[in-house]
Design an enzyme around this catalytic site. Structure first.
Site, PDB file in Angstrom:
ATOM      1  N   GLY A  45       0.843  -1.194   0.000  1.00 13.66           N
ATOM      2  CA  GLY A  45       0.000   0.000   0.000  1.00 13.66           C
ATOM      3  C   GLY A  45       0.870   1.233   0.000  1.00 13.66           C
ATOM      4  O   GLY A  45       2.022   1.193   0.468  1.00 13.66           O
ATOM      5  N   GLN A  75       3.181  10.053   0.677  1.00 18.27           N
ATOM      6  CA  GLN A  75       4.465   9.350   0.815  1.00 18.27           C
ATOM      7  C   GLN A  75       5.386   9.588  -0.388  1.00 18.27           C
ATOM      8  O   GLN A  75       6.590   9.368  -0.305  1.00 18.27           O
ATOM      9  CB  GLN A  75       4.240   7.843   0.982  1.00 18.27           C
ATOM     10  CG  GLN A  75       3.619   7.468   2.317  1.00 18.27           C
ATOM     11  CD  GLN A  75       3.505   5.972   2.446  1.00 18.27           C
ATOM     12  OE1 GLN A  75       2.563   5.371   1.951  1.00 18.27           O
ATOM     13  NE2 GLN A  75       4.483   5.344   3.081  1.00 18.27           N
ATOM     14  N   CYS A 132       5.875   0.199   7.579  1.00 16.90           N
ATOM     15  CA  CYS A 132       5.532   1.340   6.722  1.00 16.90           C
ATOM     16  C   CYS A 132       6.730   1.657   5.835  1.00 16.90           C
ATOM     17  O   CYS A 132       7.864   1.685   6.320  1.00 16.90           O
ATOM     18  CB  CYS A 132       5.199   2.544   7.596  1.00 16.90           C
ATOM     19  SG  CYS A 132       4.825   4.025   6.641  1.00 16.90           S
ATOM     20  N   LEU A 133       6.470   1.932   4.560  1.00 13.77           N
ATOM     21  CA  LEU A 133       7.575   2.221   3.638  1.00 13.77           C
ATOM     22  C   LEU A 133       8.272   3.537   3.993  1.00 13.77           C
ATOM     23  O   LEU A 133       9.395   3.764   3.577  1.00 13.77           O
ATOM     24  CB  LEU A 133       7.061   2.270   2.196  1.00 13.77           C
ATOM     25  CG  LEU A 133       6.520   0.936   1.655  1.00 13.77           C
ATOM     26  CD1 LEU A 133       5.972   1.113   0.249  1.00 13.77           C
ATOM     27  CD2 LEU A 133       7.594  -0.136   1.680  1.00 13.77           C
ATOM     28  N   HIS A 173      -4.228   1.721   7.455  1.00 20.10           N
ATOM     29  CA  HIS A 173      -2.890   2.313   7.481  1.00 20.10           C
ATOM     30  C   HIS A 173      -2.771   3.431   6.426  1.00 20.10           C
ATOM     31  O   HIS A 173      -2.287   4.527   6.731  1.00 20.10           O
ATOM     32  CB  HIS A 173      -1.862   1.206   7.219  1.00 20.10           C
ATOM     33  CG  HIS A 173      -0.432   1.662   7.199  1.00 20.10           C
ATOM     34  ND1 HIS A 173       0.460   1.338   8.189  1.00 20.10           N
ATOM     35  CD2 HIS A 173       0.257   2.430   6.309  1.00 20.10           C
ATOM     36  CE1 HIS A 173       1.640   1.882   7.905  1.00 20.10           C
ATOM     37  NE2 HIS A 173       1.543   2.554   6.770  1.00 20.10           N
ATOM     38  N   GLU A 174      -3.245   3.161   5.201  1.00 24.81           N
ATOM     39  CA  GLU A 174      -3.126   4.163   4.130  1.00 24.81           C
ATOM     40  C   GLU A 174      -4.047   5.354   4.380  1.00 24.81           C
ATOM     41  O   GLU A 174      -3.677   6.494   4.122  1.00 24.81           O
ATOM     42  CB  GLU A 174      -3.400   3.533   2.758  1.00 24.81           C
ATOM     43  CG  GLU A 174      -2.478   2.381   2.372  1.00 24.81           C
ATOM     44  CD  GLU A 174      -0.998   2.629   2.630  1.00 24.81           C
ATOM     45  OE1 GLU A 174      -0.540   3.787   2.507  1.00 24.81           O
ATOM     46  OE2 GLU A 174      -0.293   1.664   2.995  1.00 24.81           O
ATOM     47  N   HIS A 188      -2.391   7.676   6.666  1.00 28.33           N
ATOM     48  CA  HIS A 188      -1.389   8.519   5.989  1.00 28.33           C
ATOM     49  C   HIS A 188      -2.035   9.796   5.448  1.00 28.33           C
ATOM     50  O   HIS A 188      -1.488  10.890   5.599  1.00 28.33           O
ATOM     51  CB  HIS A 188      -0.736   7.766   4.827  1.00 28.33           C
ATOM     52  CG  HIS A 188       0.460   6.955   5.218  1.00 28.33           C
ATOM     53  ND1 HIS A 188       1.527   7.476   5.908  1.00 28.33           N
ATOM     54  CD2 HIS A 188       0.763   5.643   4.995  1.00 28.33           C
ATOM     55  CE1 HIS A 188       2.439   6.519   6.097  1.00 28.33           C
ATOM     56  NE2 HIS A 188       1.995   5.399   5.573  1.00 28.33           N
TER      57      HIS A 188
HETATM   58 NI    NI Z   1       2.893   3.539   5.594  1.00 33.09          NI
END
Ligand code: NI
Length: 170
Positions: free
Chosen positions: A46, A51, A93-94, A135-136, A139
């Site tokens: 995701g 991001q 998380c990226l 989660h997204e 963000h």
């Molecule tokens: Ni994330």
């Protein structure tokens, strides 16, 4: 298509509440394709637009998360319409690479939004996909997964993150 740079959690755009998308145009379609490519390259399941430096309400998610299928979609102006039950599971998380924590989330959610043709879409999700949606969505509202933890755990992860960052820089 191209791979975009993923901002890390120290970038202020990760703390920004993203604005609603008014027009779905070619630029947005191109952005979503780049986001999907960037997500799989990372690799992740995701990604939210802030991001990659765009403070607008669009996410990409692999609907096949937790299975052996791959099914990426872009969702415009997503909203979670219903939350059900709770579960705790490992989350990363990226924008906070290589760090994971047990995070409490709803086990099932209903997500509503629009596809890239402007059609209303609705997804019922549970487990991994429900976690990815939540989660997204967070963000887009400037929230990171470690905000869901207690202060001690969060501070520990932040210290680890900063240490890793230092190790990476020459
Ligand atoms: Ni994330």
């Amino acid at each position: 298509m191209s791979i975009l740079t993923i901002r890390n959690c120290l970038d202020p755009i990760l703390r920004q509440k993203c604005g609603p998308i008014e027009n779905i145009d070619g630029n947005l379609v191109a952005l979503s394709q780049d986001m999907i490519e960037t997500m799989f390259d990372a690799p992740g399941a995701g990604l939210a637009a802030n991001q990659v430096g765009i403070a607008q309400r669009i996410i990409v998610v692999d609907l096949g998360i937790g299975t052996d299928k791959i099914n990426p979609v872009a969702i415009v102006n997503p909203e979670i319409a219903a939350f059900e039950e709770e579960m705790t599971g490992e989350e990363g998380c990226l924008s906070i690479p290589d760090l994971f924590a047990e995070v409490k989330r709803a086990k099932r959610v209903e997500l509503k939004g629009y596809d890239l043709d402007g059609n209303a879409v609705r997804y019922e999700a549970e487990d991994h996909l429900a976690r990815a949606f939540q989660h997204e969505l967070d963000h887009l509202n400037g929230i990171l997964f470690w905000d869901k933890l207690g202060k001690i755990k969060r501070d520990l992860l932040k210290r680890k993150f900063k240490k890793k960052l230092k190790e990476k820089s020459p």
